[in-house]
Design a protein around this motif. Structure first.
Motif, mmCIF file in Angstrom:
data_model
loop_
_atom_site.group_PDB
_atom_site.id
_atom_site.type_symbol
_atom_site.label_atom_id
_atom_site.label_comp_id
_atom_site.label_asym_id
_atom_site.label_seq_id
_atom_site.Cartn_x
_atom_site.Cartn_y
_atom_site.Cartn_z
ATOM 1 N N PHE A 84 -16.765 31.970 79.292
ATOM 2 C CA PHE A 84 -17.241 32.581 80.610
ATOM 3 C C PHE A 84 -18.883 32.491 80.624
ATOM 4 C CE2 PHE A 84 -13.027 34.187 79.252
ATOM 5 C CZ PHE A 84 -12.462 34.298 80.605
ATOM 6 N N LYS A 85 -19.381 32.190 81.683
ATOM 7 C CA LYS A 85 -20.787 31.966 81.961
ATOM 8 C C LYS A 85 -21.292 33.075 82.593
ATOM 9 C CE LYS A 85 -24.695 28.938 82.760
ATOM 10 N NZ LYS A 85 -25.369 29.959 83.450
ATOM 11 N N GLY A 86 -21.907 33.980 82.217
ATOM 12 C CA GLY A 86 -22.867 35.141 82.824
ATOM 13 C C GLY A 86 -23.657 34.893 83.713
ATOM 14 N N LYS A 87 -24.390 35.635 84.261
ATOM 15 C CA LYS A 87 -25.682 35.499 84.624
ATOM 16 C C LYS A 87 -26.770 34.933 83.547
ATOM 17 C CE LYS A 87 -28.989 37.588 88.027
ATOM 18 N NZ LYS A 87 -29.282 38.673 88.750
ATOM 19 N N LEU A 88 -26.720 35.496 82.412
ATOM 20 C CA LEU A 88 -27.628 35.288 81.410
ATOM 21 C C LEU A 88 -27.175 34.919 80.341
ATOM 22 C CD1 LEU A 88 -30.321 37.856 82.586
ATOM 23 C CD2 LEU A 88 -30.414 35.750 82.894
ATOM 24 N N SER A 89 -25.727 34.873 80.107
ATOM 25 C CA SER A 89 -25.392 34.476 78.849
ATOM 26 C C SER A 89 -24.054 33.691 78.876
ATOM 27 C CB SER A 89 -24.935 35.893 78.139
ATOM 28 O OG SER A 89 -24.025 36.611 78.516
ATOM 29 N N VAL A 90 -23.435 33.000 77.897
ATOM 30 C CA VAL A 90 -22.462 32.508 77.817
ATOM 31 C C VAL A 90 -21.496 33.004 76.667
ATOM 32 C CG1 VAL A 90 -21.121 29.982 77.425
ATOM 33 C CG2 VAL A 90 -23.386 30.239 78.631
ATOM 34 N N MET A 91 -20.066 33.021 76.819
ATOM 35 C CA MET A 91 -19.270 33.703 76.204
ATOM 36 C C MET A 91 -17.849 32.820 75.945
ATOM 37 S SD MET A 91 -19.588 37.767 77.243
ATOM 38 C CE MET A 91 -18.398 38.190 75.777
ATOM 39 N N GLY A 92 -17.278 32.957 74.789
ATOM 40 C CA GLY A 92 -15.972 32.068 74.570
ATOM 41 C C GLY A 92 -16.036 30.937 73.981
ATOM 42 N N LEU A 93 -17.250 30.507 73.605
ATOM 43 C CA LEU A 93 -17.630 29.319 72.915
ATOM 44 C C LEU A 93 -16.740 28.913 71.521
ATOM 45 C CD1 LEU A 93 -21.329 28.692 73.510
ATOM 46 C CD2 LEU A 93 -19.761 27.698 74.606
ATOM 47 N N THR A 94 -16.916 30.093 70.802
ATOM 48 C CA THR A 94 -16.111 30.078 69.395
ATOM 49 C C THR A 94 -14.568 29.900 69.724
ATOM 50 O OG1 THR A 94 -17.498 31.378 68.205
ATOM 51 C CG2 THR A 94 -15.317 31.221 67.336
ATOM 52 N N THR A 95 -14.137 30.691 70.796
ATOM 53 C CA THR A 95 -12.670 30.417 71.147
ATOM 54 C C THR A 95 -12.196 28.996 71.671
ATOM 55 O OG1 THR A 95 -12.424 32.894 71.833
ATOM 56 C CG2 THR A 95 -10.564 31.391 72.682
ATOM 57 N N ALA A 96 -12.984 28.607 72.448
ATOM 58 C CA ALA A 96 -12.876 27.076 72.941
ATOM 59 C C ALA A 96 -12.756 26.126 71.630
ATOM 60 C CB ALA A 96 -13.944 26.681 73.795
ATOM 61 N N ALA A 97 -13.755 26.349 70.629
ATOM 62 C CA ALA A 97 -13.825 25.521 69.680
ATOM 63 C C ALA A 97 -12.449 25.536 68.690
ATOM 64 C CB ALA A 97 -14.905 25.915 68.818
ATOM 65 N N VAL A 98 -12.076 26.979 68.798
ATOM 66 C CA VAL A 98 -10.743 27.071 68.047
ATOM 67 C C VAL A 98 -9.523 26.320 68.692
ATOM 68 C CG1 VAL A 98 -8.818 28.890 67.465
ATOM 69 C CG2 VAL A 98 -11.417 29.313 67.076
ATOM 70 N N TRP A 100 -9.786 23.678 70.598
ATOM 71 C CA TRP A 100 -10.080 22.123 70.189
ATOM 72 C C TRP A 100 -9.570 21.849 68.609
ATOM 73 C CZ3 TRP A 100 -14.556 20.095 67.482
ATOM 74 C CH2 TRP A 100 -14.766 18.581 67.671
ATOM 75 N N ALA A 101 -10.128 22.477 67.785
ATOM 76 C CA ALA A 101 -9.743 22.272 66.521
ATOM 77 C C ALA A 101 -8.323 22.518 66.186
ATOM 78 C CB ALA A 101 -10.497 23.134 65.511
ATOM 79 N N THR A 102 -7.568 23.514 66.816
ATOM 80 C CA THR A 102 -6.112 23.817 66.708
ATOM 81 C C THR A 102 -5.159 22.505 67.172
ATOM 82 O OG1 THR A 102 -6.375 26.184 66.733
ATOM 83 C CG2 THR A 102 -4.320 25.226 66.979
ATOM 84 N N ALA A 103 -5.644 21.955 68.146
ATOM 85 C CA ALA A 103 -5.070 20.927 68.803
ATOM 86 C C ALA A 103 -5.289 19.486 67.675
ATOM 87 C CB ALA A 103 -5.616 20.369 69.776
ATOM 88 N N ALA A 104 -6.411 19.546 66.995
ATOM 89 C CA ALA A 104 -6.525 18.440 66.083
ATOM 90 C C ALA A 104 -5.278 18.641 64.882
ATOM 91 C CB ALA A 104 -7.775 18.499 65.555
ATOM 92 N N VAL A 105 -5.345 20.018 64.289
ATOM 93 C CA VAL A 105 -4.301 20.391 63.394
ATOM 94 C C VAL A 105 -2.848 20.002 63.781
ATOM 95 C CG1 VAL A 105 -3.316 22.019 62.139
ATOM 96 C CG2 VAL A 105 -5.753 22.121 62.289
ATOM 97 N N GLY A 106 -2.497 20.329 64.930
ATOM 98 C CA GLY A 106 -1.297 20.041 65.457
ATOM 99 C C GLY A 106 -1.097 18.528 65.606
#
Length: 217
Positions: A84-98, A100-106
C-alpha cells in the motif's frame, strides 16, 4: 487401508504435505502478528506453488520450466497486491517479501528437495521472529519516523521553531510537505535519531501551544 497408505506414500503427495507444513509454520508467525497475509493465505501460497511445481515435474519428458517461471510472475502480482503506497509512505513490503519467499519454499518442496524446504522454512521463521527483536533493539540507537504536525497558524516561524527544537534534541529532519488550510498549517517531516532523543522531542512539543497536534507513522 492399504489403498490409503499407498496414496499417502506417493512421493508427490508427500511433497505437497511437506509444503503445507512449511507454509503452516510460516503462516503461524504471520497470523500471530496479525499481518495482511495470514495463516491460510501463506499456507495456500506454499501449497499452490508446490502443486504447480509437481505438475511441471509430472509432465511428459523433461520438466517444463515455463510453469516455474509463471509461478514467479503470478506471485509477483500477488505480492504487489499487499503493498500500500500512501501519500508519503509505503507499507506491506515485508508481507510481499514473505509471499515471494514462501512461494520459493513451496517450489522447493514440489521439486522433492524436502530437507532444503524445511531448512528454508526454519530460516524464514527465524528471520521474521528473531530479527524483528533485533530491529527493536536497534531503534534504541537510531529510529526513523515520519511525523505529521498541525500548527495553530500558517506561519513559517512556527516551522522554523520546530526545526530548531529538533536540532536541540539531536534529531535529524527532512521537511517533506507543508499545507495551509483555513489559516492553519500542517507539515510532514522525516525524523531520524535515538529513541531517547525522540522522547525528549515529544515531551517538549507537548508544551508548545502553537502545535495543535502531532502523530507518527
Amino acid at each position: 487401508m492399504e489403498n490409503i497408505l499407498a496414496f499417502f506414500s506417493n512421493p508427490y503427495i508427500i511433497r505437497i504435505v511437506v509444503a503445507i507444513l512449511c507454509g503452516s509454520a510460516i503462516g503461524l508467525e504471520r497470523e500471530y502478528r496479525n499481518k495482511a497475509a495470514g495463516f491460510r493465505t501463506v499456507v495456500l501460497i506454499c501449497f499452490g506453488s508446490a502443486v504447480f511445481t509437481v505438475i511441471s515435474v509430472m509432465l511428459p519428458g523433461e520438466s517444463d520450466d515455463r510453469i516455474a517461471a509463471n509461478i514467479v510472475t503470478g506471485i509477483g502480482f500477488l505480492g504487489a497486491g499487499v503493498i500500500f503506497k500512501g501519500k508519503l509512505s509505503v507499507m506491506g513490503l515485508t508481507t510481499a517479501a514473505v509471499i515471494w519467499a514462501t512461494a520459493a519454499v513451496g517450489m522447493m518442496a514440489g521439486m522433492g528437495e524436502l530437507q532444503i524446504a524445511g531448512f528454508l522454512t526454519a530460516c524464514m521463521v527465524l528471520i521474521l521472529a528473531v530479527f524483528h527483536k533485533i530491529e527493536i533493539v536497534l531503534t534504541i540507537f537510531n529510529i526513523n519516523k515520519t511525523i505529521y504536525i498541525n500548527f495553530e497558524e500558517a506561519s513559517m516561524e512556527q516551522l522554523y521553531a520546530f526545526e530548531k527544537l529538533a536540532k536541540e534534541c539531536r534529531i535529524s529532519y527532512k521537511r517533506k510537505l507543508i499545507e495551509k488550510d483555513c489559516g492553519a498549517a500542517s507539515a510532514v517531516y522525516d525524523l531520524s535519531g535515538s529513541l531517547k532523543s525522540l522522547h525528549t522531542l515529544n515531551e517538549k512539543m507537548l508544551s508548545i501551544a502553537a502545535i495543535k497536534s502531532f502523530s507518527y507513522s
